[in-house]
Design an enzyme around this catalytic site. Sequence first.
Site, PDB file in Angstrom:
ATOM      1  N   ASP A  97      72.061  46.736  36.603  1.00  0.00           N
ATOM      2  CA  ASP A  97      70.348  46.790  36.547  1.00  0.00           C
ATOM      3  C   ASP A  97      70.015  46.742  35.323  1.00  0.00           C
ATOM      4  O   ASP A  97      70.415  47.861  34.493  1.00  0.00           O
ATOM      5  CB  ASP A  97      69.918  47.803  37.428  1.00  0.00           C
ATOM      6  CG  ASP A  97      68.417  47.945  37.633  1.00  0.00           C
ATOM      7  OD1 ASP A  97      67.661  46.949  37.555  1.00  0.00           O
ATOM      8  OD2 ASP A  97      68.135  49.124  37.251  1.00  0.00           O
TER       9      ASP A  97
ATOM     10  N   THR B 116      64.686  42.441  35.305  1.00  0.00           N
ATOM     11  CA  THR B 116      64.864  43.367  34.055  1.00  0.00           C
ATOM     12  C   THR B 116      65.992  42.640  33.005  1.00  0.00           C
ATOM     13  O   THR B 116      65.648  42.866  31.811  1.00  0.00           O
ATOM     14  CB  THR B 116      65.160  44.628  34.386  1.00  0.00           C
ATOM     15  OG1 THR B 116      66.332  44.943  35.314  1.00  0.00           O
ATOM     16  CG2 THR B 116      64.197  45.668  35.024  1.00  0.00           C
ATOM     17  N   THR B 117      66.927  42.294  33.627  1.00  0.00           N
ATOM     18  CA  THR B 117      67.883  41.444  32.708  1.00  0.00           C
ATOM     19  C   THR B 117      67.349  40.289  32.079  1.00  0.00           C
ATOM     20  O   THR B 117      67.494  39.970  30.909  1.00  0.00           O
ATOM     21  CB  THR B 117      69.113  41.321  33.466  1.00  0.00           C
ATOM     22  OG1 THR B 117      69.502  42.575  34.072  1.00  0.00           O
ATOM     23  CG2 THR B 117      70.342  40.820  32.529  1.00  0.00           C
TER      24      THR B 117
ATOM     25  N   ASP C 249      65.117  48.015  43.800  1.00  0.00           N
ATOM     26  CA  ASP C 249      64.567  46.723  43.421  1.00  0.00           C
ATOM     27  C   ASP C 249      64.297  45.928  44.305  1.00  0.00           C
ATOM     28  O   ASP C 249      63.082  45.363  44.340  1.00  0.00           O
ATOM     29  CB  ASP C 249      65.815  45.973  42.449  1.00  0.00           C
ATOM     30  CG  ASP C 249      66.347  46.780  41.409  1.00  0.00           C
ATOM     31  OD1 ASP C 249      65.435  47.904  40.940  1.00  0.00           O
ATOM     32  OD2 ASP C 249      66.901  46.043  40.344  1.00  0.00           O
TER      33      ASP C 249
END
Length: 557
Positions: A64, A97-98, A394
């Site tokens: 994550d 997020t990445t 998530d």
Amino acid sequence: MASMMQPQIILLKEGTDTSQGKAQLLSNINAVTAVGDVVRTTLGPRGMDKLIHDDKGSVTISNDGATIMKLLDIVHPAAKILVDIAKSQDSEVGDGTTTVVLLAAEFLKEAKPFVEDGVHSQNLIRSYRTASTLAIEKVKELAVSIEGKSVEEKKGLLAKCAATTLSSKLIGGEKEFFATMVVDAVMAIGDDDRLNLIGIKKVPGGNMRDSFLVDGVAFKKTFSYAGFEQQPKKFLNPKILLLNIELELKSEKENAEIRLSDPSQYQSIVDAEWNIIYDKLDKCVESGAKVVLSRLAIGDLATQYFADRDIFCAGRVAEGDLNRVAAAAGGTVQTSVNNIIPEVLGTCEIFEEKQVGGERFNIFSGCPSGRTATIVLRGGADQFIEEAERSLHDAIMIVRRAVKNSTVVPGGGAIDMEISKYLRQHSRTIAGKSQLFINSYAKALEVIPRQLCDNAGFDATDVLNKLRQKHAMQSGEGASYGVDINTGGIADSFANFVWEPAVVKINAINAATEAACLILSVDETVKNPKSESAQGDAAGAMGRGRGGGRGRGMRRR
């Protein structure tokens, strides 16, 4: 000659470190690119995991983006901006997020040659902001609404969004199983925005498929006294009393002084203490409640008293669990046992204590308000369960966002390729340098499908050429084509149900562009030295602490 004799003007304190100009900007871009390279390999369904262990010895395995960014102890001031955008993406939409870190790093990587060639960074910033606005408009245009569908259809569509998110996580192998669970949990809390109404409890042991969803509240059995085992462990439609008081025999305060003239009076004092606790317990029983929960301790006397009257009790219940029981069962937490009216009692269809792995759980199901759910997670290693919890967080965030903003876009790099094509075409209509800058922005967006291919071990150049050719079709039917992770070719992401909420992509483009523009606008870094007086004070304090200072009140000789 006179001008040469001018004294040097010193503005900053001695030892201040300053670096400015083009070299400083390039240094910041390199730092950001280095951070992007760390999380690059975690993108997508075939992304790798990172194992991070800190100085305390705790180990975290995660892919994550936000978790990795938080755990990396980044000290470079410009690179810290990426940590902030990853956190903001996590709190706003939960996923992507990445993607946001990767996009920001790629935008700056594409800007680097222009900076080296002497282009003013304000020209780049202006073009990037224009490109960002155009990209977001295009995302909104391509987004497909899932409004107006029946409840069952909508659940199916939301499960597809959750499955897309979970496919890149450690629990990707069981994504359909968990996606359905997540959608049911989010539907259970309805329009309520409070995430803490969905509880996630972790029980080591068993396998992932042993995880289950409780349509209500579940929490681990709390510390109990003798007499607990004699209490009933299952009720149908019980009344539930929620307390925030201690039900223990309290002795008088230590420093209280009572003077007695007659020894028999001492017994009356002892009796008064017992009467206080019995009075409280009688009132709990009279309320008609069959389940008594308290945030504070319920002592051995009270436990035995309730057991004799077929009442279940649990003390030291965590505040979060107590509030979720209140929300689900419709009760109110009481701070006194006086005047307990029926309206403050909660109820549920079934209450039971159940063995889950090595733990015993108190489970309240079929609650009337129904505005809460609990996911009980099972798995082998503790680190695995921790990562599964982060993955579900998530997915829960994504489903909530999809419920609120009911538009979805194709995933698998399809939307990125389509925006990239649109921006390339748009840049050709612009005269001047801006054409080059918007073109570089468009090229940067291709990093998502390229990285998806690299992480899966496919030939990125080959796949991207196929995608470019498909997206260039005038009919527009290639707009939803993205990377097919299973075959190493390209496929229609929409037809394969690889979807993500439009808000994820909009937020990612916005945040990544803002971060890139912020870093491009910095042309000087000033690092102040540590204050000398602060160092002196600290040294003095250490000296005094070791007996270096003179004692108070001693006469000077």
